[in-house]
Design a protein around this motif. Structure first.
Motif, PDB file in Angstrom:
ATOM      1  N   LEU A   1       0.850  -1.112  -0.088  1.00 56.54           N
ATOM      2  CA  LEU A   1      -0.047  -0.084  -0.222  1.00 56.54           C
ATOM      3  C   LEU A   1       0.718   1.435  -0.007  1.00 56.54           C
ATOM      4  CD1 LEU A   1      -3.229   0.743   2.013  1.00 56.54           C
ATOM      5  CD2 LEU A   1      -1.147   2.222   2.374  1.00 56.54           C
ATOM      6  N   MET A   2       0.433   2.273  -0.951  1.00 58.75           N
ATOM      7  CA  MET A   2       1.329   3.572  -0.945  1.00 58.75           C
ATOM      8  C   MET A   2       0.246   4.717  -0.837  1.00 58.75           C
ATOM      9  SD  MET A   2       4.476   3.292  -3.512  1.00 58.75           S
ATOM     10  CE  MET A   2       3.108   2.704  -4.879  1.00 58.75           C
ATOM     11  N   TYR A   3       0.464   5.670  -0.026  1.00 61.31           N
ATOM     12  CA  TYR A   3      -0.514   6.780   0.462  1.00 61.31           C
ATOM     13  C   TYR A   3       0.232   8.037   0.210  1.00 61.31           C
ATOM     14  CZ  TYR A   3      -3.177  10.157   3.073  1.00 61.31           C
ATOM     15  OH  TYR A   3      -4.228  11.238   3.380  1.00 61.31           O
ATOM     16  N   SER A   4      -0.230   8.886  -0.334  1.00 67.65           N
ATOM     17  CA  SER A   4       0.270  10.406  -0.327  1.00 67.65           C
ATOM     18  C   SER A   4      -0.991  11.404  -0.691  1.00 67.65           C
ATOM     19  CB  SER A   4       1.395  10.554  -1.461  1.00 67.65           C
ATOM     20  OG  SER A   4       0.815  10.433  -2.738  1.00 67.65           O
ATOM     21  N   ASP A   5      -0.577  12.460   0.156  1.00 67.52           N
ATOM     22  CA  ASP A   5      -1.699  13.610  -0.031  1.00 67.52           C
ATOM     23  C   ASP A   5      -0.853  14.959   0.107  1.00 67.52           C
ATOM     24  OD1 ASP A   5      -3.975  15.030   0.126  1.00 67.52           O
ATOM     25  OD2 ASP A   5      -4.733  14.450   2.160  1.00 67.52           O
ATOM     26  N   THR A   6      -1.050  15.688  -0.904  1.00 68.25           N
ATOM     27  CA  THR A   6      -0.371  16.993  -1.188  1.00 68.25           C
ATOM     28  C   THR A   6      -1.106  17.910  -1.842  1.00 68.25           C
ATOM     29  OG1 THR A   6       1.663  17.846  -1.766  1.00 68.25           O
ATOM     30  CG2 THR A   6       0.687  16.202  -3.312  1.00 68.25           C
ATOM     31  N   ASN A   7      -0.996  19.197  -1.301  1.00 68.67           N
ATOM     32  CA  ASN A   7      -1.373  20.283  -2.062  1.00 68.67           C
ATOM     33  C   ASN A   7      -0.241  21.183  -2.624  1.00 68.67           C
ATOM     34  OD1 ASN A   7      -0.564  21.451   0.336  1.00 68.67           O
ATOM     35  ND2 ASN A   7      -2.636  22.404   0.821  1.00 68.67           N
ATOM     36  N   HIS A   8       0.994  20.619  -2.485  1.00 71.03           N
ATOM     37  CA  HIS A   8       2.341  21.529  -2.789  1.00 71.03           C
ATOM     38  C   HIS A   8       2.668  21.627  -4.455  1.00 71.03           C
ATOM     39  CE1 HIS A   8       2.483  21.412   1.269  1.00 71.03           C
ATOM     40  NE2 HIS A   8       3.244  20.348   1.816  1.00 71.03           N
ATOM     41  N   TYR A   9       2.679  22.752  -5.078  1.00 72.01           N
ATOM     42  CA  TYR A   9       2.605  22.757  -6.353  1.00 72.01           C
ATOM     43  C   TYR A   9       3.907  23.396  -6.781  1.00 72.01           C
ATOM     44  CZ  TYR A   9       1.191  23.199 -11.355  1.00 72.01           C
ATOM     45  OH  TYR A   9       0.839  23.040 -12.398  1.00 72.01           O
ATOM     46  N   PHE A  10       4.698  22.484  -7.720  1.00 67.64           N
ATOM     47  CA  PHE A  10       6.097  22.846  -7.996  1.00 67.64           C
ATOM     48  C   PHE A  10       6.387  23.259  -9.585  1.00 67.64           C
ATOM     49  CE2 PHE A  10       6.953  20.904  -4.030  1.00 67.64           C
ATOM     50  CZ  PHE A  10       7.938  21.625  -3.520  1.00 67.64           C
TER      51      PHE A  10
ATOM     52  N   ASP B   1       3.930  28.679  -3.957  1.00 66.73           N
ATOM     53  CA  ASP B   1       2.927  29.017  -2.640  1.00 66.73           C
ATOM     54  C   ASP B   1       2.978  30.691  -2.372  1.00 66.73           C
ATOM     55  OD1 ASP B   1       5.449  29.087  -1.933  1.00 66.73           O
ATOM     56  OD2 ASP B   1       5.085  28.263   0.055  1.00 66.73           O
ATOM     57  N   GLY B   2       3.397  31.291  -3.319  1.00 65.44           N
ATOM     58  CA  GLY B   2       3.287  32.900  -3.132  1.00 65.44           C
ATOM     59  C   GLY B   2       2.001  33.487  -3.435  1.00 65.44           C
ATOM     60  N   PRO B   3       2.110  35.018  -3.283  1.00 64.71           N
ATOM     61  CA  PRO B   3       0.787  35.646  -3.633  1.00 64.71           C
ATOM     62  C   PRO B   3       0.554  35.513  -5.234  1.00 64.71           C
ATOM     63  CG  PRO B   3       1.921  37.003  -2.014  1.00 64.71           C
ATOM     64  CD  PRO B   3       2.844  35.636  -2.579  1.00 64.71           C
ATOM     65  N   GLY B   4      -0.574  35.061  -5.665  1.00 69.31           N
ATOM     66  CA  GLY B   4      -0.806  35.122  -7.096  1.00 69.31           C
ATOM     67  C   GLY B   4      -0.386  33.840  -7.613  1.00 69.31           C
ATOM     68  N   GLN B   5       0.337  33.016  -7.075  1.00 71.07           N
ATOM     69  CA  GLN B   5       0.901  31.791  -7.703  1.00 71.07           C
ATOM     70  C   GLN B   5      -0.093  30.767  -7.437  1.00 71.07           C
ATOM     71  OE1 GLN B   5       4.586  31.406  -5.553  1.00 71.07           O
ATOM     72  NE2 GLN B   5       5.754  32.116  -7.590  1.00 71.07           N
ATOM     73  N   THR B   6       0.558  29.317  -8.321  1.00 73.87           N
ATOM     74  CA  THR B   6      -0.713  28.260  -8.521  1.00 73.87           C
ATOM     75  C   THR B   6      -1.294  27.971  -7.282  1.00 73.87           C
ATOM     76  OG1 THR B   6       0.667  27.938 -10.315  1.00 73.87           O
ATOM     77  CG2 THR B   6      -0.729  26.191  -9.567  1.00 73.87           C
ATOM     78  N   GLU B   7      -0.510  27.756  -6.259  1.00 71.71           N
ATOM     79  CA  GLU B   7      -1.168  27.160  -4.779  1.00 71.71           C
ATOM     80  C   GLU B   7      -2.512  28.151  -4.444  1.00 71.71           C
ATOM     81  OE1 GLU B   7       0.950  25.508  -1.826  1.00 71.71           O
ATOM     82  OE2 GLU B   7       2.571  24.513  -2.848  1.00 71.71           O
TER      83      GLU B   7
ATOM     84  N   GLY C   1       4.443  22.320 -14.621  1.00 67.36           N
ATOM     85  CA  GLY C   1       4.134  22.232 -13.143  1.00 67.36           C
ATOM     86  C   GLY C   1       3.353  21.067 -12.654  1.00 67.36           C
ATOM     87  N   GLY C   2       3.480  20.859 -11.404  1.00 68.12           N
ATOM     88  CA  GLY C   2       2.635  19.801 -10.848  1.00 68.12           C
ATOM     89  C   GLY C   2       2.870  19.483  -9.363  1.00 68.12           C
ATOM     90  N   ASN C   3       1.717  18.968  -8.738  1.00 69.13           N
ATOM     91  CA  ASN C   3       2.031  18.469  -7.213  1.00 69.13           C
ATOM     92  C   ASN C   3       2.972  17.529  -7.035  1.00 69.13           C
ATOM     93  OD1 ASN C   3      -1.718  18.810  -7.140  1.00 69.13           O
ATOM     94  ND2 ASN C   3      -0.436  20.007  -5.997  1.00 69.13           N
ATOM     95  N   VAL C   4       3.572  17.782  -5.954  1.00 66.69           N
ATOM     96  CA  VAL C   4       4.690  16.834  -5.854  1.00 66.69           C
ATOM     97  C   VAL C   4       4.694  16.531  -4.024  1.00 66.69           C
ATOM     98  CG1 VAL C   4       7.135  16.177  -5.669  1.00 66.69           C
ATOM     99  CG2 VAL C   4       6.324  17.644  -7.496  1.00 66.69           C
TER     100      VAL C   4
END
Length: 341
Positions: free
Chosen positions: A53-62, A69-75, A322-325
């Protein structure tokens, strides 16, 4: 001492069964290898059954190496998040003449969510993924020494790949490739792996798997369907995963702690800019992840092993798009060997 070596082998060897060719639904890079120890050593007539089993959960976008994650950026402007939960059942049977046959049956669940934008909401997929079948040859097989093997195989397009999603303008679009059960295409698999024991109680193993994709593209790209811009199809990308593992039992001489071992894991996951096999066409998220982390294995009886690990992402570089990592993944595995019971 024989039991120590058996435990080390169970702790150090990795079954090498990536549950998906994409990372937790993000579509960026391959997942880390799971920790379920799928085999001890080649033994004619042995049947090994494993579950991981593998589990991952993220809202970090690179983008590149930078988190957006700055103002006006994707996150902030899209608020993307990705949940991945992959289960893989593996069966492996040892034939004569150093040959083994294996099948890997993944059951996948992914959720790719966006709070804002033309496809705000959650693209979700659950079901059978792309089944893998492999043939393995043991070039050298020494349970308490050096073992070395190679595998060839095929990834079959058994997973559903035509799931759709209703966009905000009521247009029905194809879900992102990372939010599908399968890829829709067949692919080839190449593997190399091995292990070495030293110092009486230490085990070092490595394993690498390369998935090569003859087809240039796979399912339609929802971004093109929604706007008419960009690549109309998703790229069917090659993928590489690799792991090095160092393990040792916590006790010796028949003590209770001899059944428990610790390990250090070092993982590489990569999707190239350009495939080594076939064409490179369509939308893809090329990139690399380097991860490392601790692991534990418990062997209550000689042929049954429970494993767990938490690889932490140390470096990520999403080189194209870009994408979630994920920052980390949780991995759990159970392996049973019929021989010796």
């Amino acid at each position: 001492m024989k039991k120590i070596f058996g435990l080390l082998l169970a702790a150090a060897l990795v079954g090498g069964l990536p549950a998906s060719s994409l990372a937790g639904g993000c579509g960026c890079v391959p997942v880390s290898l799971p920790t379920g120890d799928q085999f001890l050593a080649h033994n004619p007539g042995a049947l090994r059954i494993g579950w991981s089993l593998m589990y991952s959960d993220t809202n970090h976008y690179f983008v590149g190496t930078e988190r957006q994650d700055g103002p006006g950026q994707t996150e902030e402007t899209v608020a993307p998040s990705t949940l991945g939960l992959d289960n893989t059942l593996s069966l492996e049977y040892d034939l004569e003449h150093n040959l083994s046959l294996a099948v890997e049956i993944p059951i996948v669940h992914t959720e790719q969510a966006r709070e804002f934008g033309g496809v705000s909401g959650t693209m979700e997929a659950s079901g059978l993924g792309d089944v893998r079948a492999l043939a393995r040859y043991w070039f050298r097989n020494e349970p308490v020494g050096l073992s070395f093997w190679g595998s060839v195989g095929v990834r079959l397009p058994t997973g559903k790949s035509d799931r759709t999603f209703r966009a905000q303008n009521d247009m029905i679009v194809t879900q992102d490739l990372a939010a599908q059960d399968g890829t829709g295409n067949a692919a080839g698999i190449l593997e190399l792996g091995g292990s070495q024991f030293f110092g009486g109680r230490y085990g070092l193993s490595f394993q690498t798997r390369y998935i090569f994709t003859p087809s240039a593209t796979t399912v339609p790209n929802f971004r093109y369907e929604l706007t008419g811009n960009g690549e109309p199809m998703n790229s069917d990308s090659d993928a590489l995963t690799a792991r090095v593992s160092l393990a040792t039992p916590l006790g010796t001489n028949g003590g209770a702690m001899e059944d428990l071992s610790v390990r250090a894991l070092f993982d590489l996951a990569w999707i190239p800019w350009d495939d080594l096999f076939g064409d490179t066409v369509g939308f893809r998220r090329a990139g690399m992840i380097l991860a490392a982390g601790p692991g534990l294995s418990y062997t209550p009886i000689q042929r049954l092993t429970f494993s767990a690990a938490v690889p932490l992402t140390l470096y990520r570089n999403v080189q194209r798009n870009g994408g979630n990592v994920q920052e980390w993944t949780f991995q759990f595995g159970v392996a049973f060997d019929s021989v010796g019971i």
